[in-house]
Design an enzyme around this catalytic site. Structure first.
Site, short mmCIF file in Angstrom:
data_model
loop_
_atom_site.label_atom_id
_atom_site.label_comp_id
_atom_site.label_asym_id
_atom_site.label_seq_id
_atom_site.Cartn_x
_atom_site.Cartn_y
_atom_site.Cartn_z
CE LYS B 118 7.97 -4.56 -13.97
NZ LYS B 118 8.48 -5.35 -13.00
CD GLU B 202 0.86 -3.61 -20.26
OE1 GLU B 202 0.62 -2.88 -19.46
OE2 GLU B 202 1.06 -4.84 -20.20
CG HIS B 237 1.53 3.40 -8.80
ND1 HIS B 237 0.70 2.63 -9.56
CD2 HIS B 237 1.36 4.72 -9.59
CE1 HIS B 237 0.40 3.34 -10.61
NE2 HIS B 237 0.87 4.40 -10.58
NE ARG B 293 8.81 -7.22 -3.93
CZ ARG B 293 7.56 -7.16 -3.77
NH1 ARG B 293 6.95 -7.47 -2.60
NH2 ARG B 293 7.07 -6.14 -4.61
#
Lengths: 129, 491
Positions: B118, B202, B237, B293
């Site tokens: 990330k 973040e 999620h 993907r």
């Protein structure tokens, strides 16, 4: 699955239904549900319910609230054997045979998993034995 | 030009079926690389050939690189399609495929690594001029620096594992008193789950929409943006409903997002299908991550953009350029609902077992991607998604209506599904007006959905039906051709 016509409040309605592993699966009015006589209506039974006569299984994970029989007891169809709590509801598991409780695997406050055999009833009357 | 005459499918369920469809249409042989219990699935029956790669546990089959490579080499395939999940974003697998002189249908191992981390992904996006969430992703990983950065960024904020994903290794800090512990926890989870304790910080966006852009890099080096999908309806999620295009974006925002996504793809010299995920809040969008993907929700893009993403992937592996227009024109609206085998009325506990029967009600603008039919086994070893229902119509309002109608006619017997849950979502005002954010489920459905009650006469009808179905099934078999069975007059 097949189509059946049943009557509800004098109206003929179309239902898709199928008997599978002792449970009735039916689709009616845009919704699918399943039903087995030893459990409540709606969602609370599961496909792991035993179709074997005399074998009392937990349909879902839960907790034993009360044991209403002892090993060796003679019971009749409909006699309550075990009361369990699952999904915040209580279920009374009843004997589906006339016979003798030959196996009792749980006691009060036990936690059980789906499919676990809680008790066994072997059919037949005392006289025949 | 790589020759692709035979493709190994390193996956299962409905995505394996999706890939087999593409193979058949292109005249390419499909070889399913499957685990032992998955012989009882639709993909196994549909594939031209099938090779067992190991037992049920994913670690020994679908996640086992060596087993997949050996089976593929033994079967003599030219290429491997990894689907999504499992090894699809594993750079070591992509490299092992290439090293074994087969073609990996997906991006290069370097791209997978670049976006899998990330921090390196965020650095690339910033270099490409893309918008990122304000934060800190520096090399200095001491608690002292991280704590100082958290204070600078302001609360609430998130500490995330660099190698993390799917909510693991992610901690939200709402109080400075908990910050040190959150840093330690994110590092620990990152190390144990992903083998790296690097973290970054973040700003926490509290109430954002999840909007993602489908990009595609073809064999000639062109990068296309194929529109956005909104996937704000998520539970822990896990996405439940996705749609294309997003219902409330302005055309300017849309164009800016397409450009940002294409720039990221070009900066990475990206090859194949990829998805740039953004969070959108208060008129601004921020890069979240890039998935290297095919996505589960690719069918909604296929409907509105008029493309076939899986065939495009295979063509790209063959070295063929795609002659799509640079400005793709979008038509109508498409919605996808994921069908999970779970008990909607019992807080979504998985429902496993044998499928007794399925009925997918085909009609105009209705698509069903499914992996299980009567007699197949839904096991507890894998993800509980058994099918996807996708619809298309001219407008979003009509697409919602069509989805509701389609789900009402969809029947799965033997395992329970989340259809009742989906139906409730589809009629919720926040979904209907398109204003939902990723907090939608938590906010409105934290209690799940309640089972409908039956009236006394319905109950007795069900009891009668129970007796009737058992008693009359043999009569129907031996009887007339009509599938209809009549109840005797009600008692």
């Amino acid at each position: 699955m097949k189509k059946y016509i049943i009557e509800i409040d004098g109206q003929s309605v179309e239902v898709l239904a199928q008997k599978f592993k002792g449970q009735l699966w039916y689709h009616y009015n845009g919704e699918t549900n399943c039903y087995a006589p030893d459990l409540n209506y709606g969602s609370s039974s599961s496909s792991s319910v035993s179709a074997e006569p005399g074998v009392v299984k937990a349909a879902m994970p839960g907790k034993i609230i009360k044991v209403k029989c002892q090993q060796g007891d003679r019971v009749s169809v409909g006699d309550p054997l075990v009361i369990m709590e699952a999904m915040k509801m209580e279920y009374t598991l009843k004997s589906d045979l006339d016979g003798e409780v030959t196996e009792l695997n749980v006691s009060e406050a036990d936690l059980v998993t789906a499919g676990q055999v809680l008790a066994r009833v072997v059919g037949g009357s005392g006289e025949e034995a | 030009m790589a020759e692709v005459r035979s493709i190994g499918i390193a996956n299962r369920g409905e995505v394996a079926v999706r890939i087999i469809h593409a193979c058949k249409e292109m005249g390419v042989e499909s070889v399913l690389l499957h685990s032992e219990p998955d012989q009882k699935t639709r993909a196994y029956r549909m594939a031209d050939r099938a090779v067992c790669i190991g037992p049920a546990a994913s670690a020994e089959s679908y996640l086992n690189i060596e087993a997949n490579i050996n089976a593929a080499l033994g079967a003599g395939v030219d290429a491997i399609h990894p689907g999504f999940g499992f090894l699809s974003e594993n750079a070591d697998f992509a490299k092992a495929v290439t090293d074994s002189r087969m073609t990996f249908i997906g991006p290069t191992p370097e791209s997978i690594n670049l976006f899998g981390d990330k921090i390196s992904a965020k650095n690339l996006v910033e270099k490409a001029g893309g918008p990122t969430i304000p934060g800190y992703q520096g090399e200095d990983q001491t608690d002292e620096t991280l704590l100082k950065k958290i204070e600078e960024i302001g609360l609430p904020c998130m500490v995330k594992a660099a190698a993390g994903g799917g909510g693991r290794g992610l901690k939200v800090v709402t109080d400075m008193a908990d910050a040190a512990e959150a840093i330690q926890a994110a590092k620990r989870e990152g190390l144990s789950s992903f083998g790296s304790d690097r973290v970054f910080v973040e700003k926490y966006l509290g109430d954002s929409k999840h909007i993602e852009i489908q990009i595609f890099g073809d064999a000639s080096g062109r990068v296309y943006a194929l529109g956005e999908r909104e996937c704000s309806v998520q539970r822990r999620h896990q996405k439940m409903i996705e749609e294309a295009l997003a219902p409330t974006l302005s055309q300017d925002t849309r164009n800016a997002m397409y450009k940002a996504a294409c720039d990221i793809g070009k900066a990475a010299k990206y090859l194949g299908a990829g998805t740039v995920e953004f969070l959108y809040q208060d008129g601004e969008f921020y890069f979240l991550e890039m998935n290297t993907r095919l996505q589960v929700e690719h069918p909604v893009t296929e409907f509105v953009a008029g493309v076939d993403l899986v065939k495009a992937q295979i063509k790209t592996a063959m070295g063929e350029a795609l002659n799509w227009p640079q400005e793709v024109v979008f038509h109508g609206h498409s919605i996808e609902c994921r069908l999970y085998a779970e008990d909607a009325y019992a807080s979504g506990i998985p429902s496993t077992g044998e499928v007794a029967g399925v009925q997918f009600p085909y009609g105009p603008g209705r698509r069903f991607d499914y992996g299980f039919e009567a007699g197949d086994e839904v096991t507890g070893f894998y993800d509980s998604m058994i099918a996807k229902v996708i619809v298309w119509d001219e407008t979003r309002a009509r697409a919602i209506k069509k989805m509701r109608q389609t789900l009402q006619e969809t029947v799965v017997f033997g395992v329970k599904t989340n259809i009742p849950y989906l139906m409730k979502i589809l009629e919720h005002p926040e979904f209907v007006d398109g204003s939902m954010t990723t907090r939608f489920i938590d906010k409105n459905f934290s209690e799940g959905v309640e089972a409908p009650g039956l009236s006394q006469s319905e109950k007795s009808a069900v009891e009668r039906l129970y007796r009737m179905v058992g008693v009359e099934s043999s009569a129907v078999k031996s009887g007339a051709a009509s599938p209809w069975t009549h109840d005797w007059r009600g008692q």
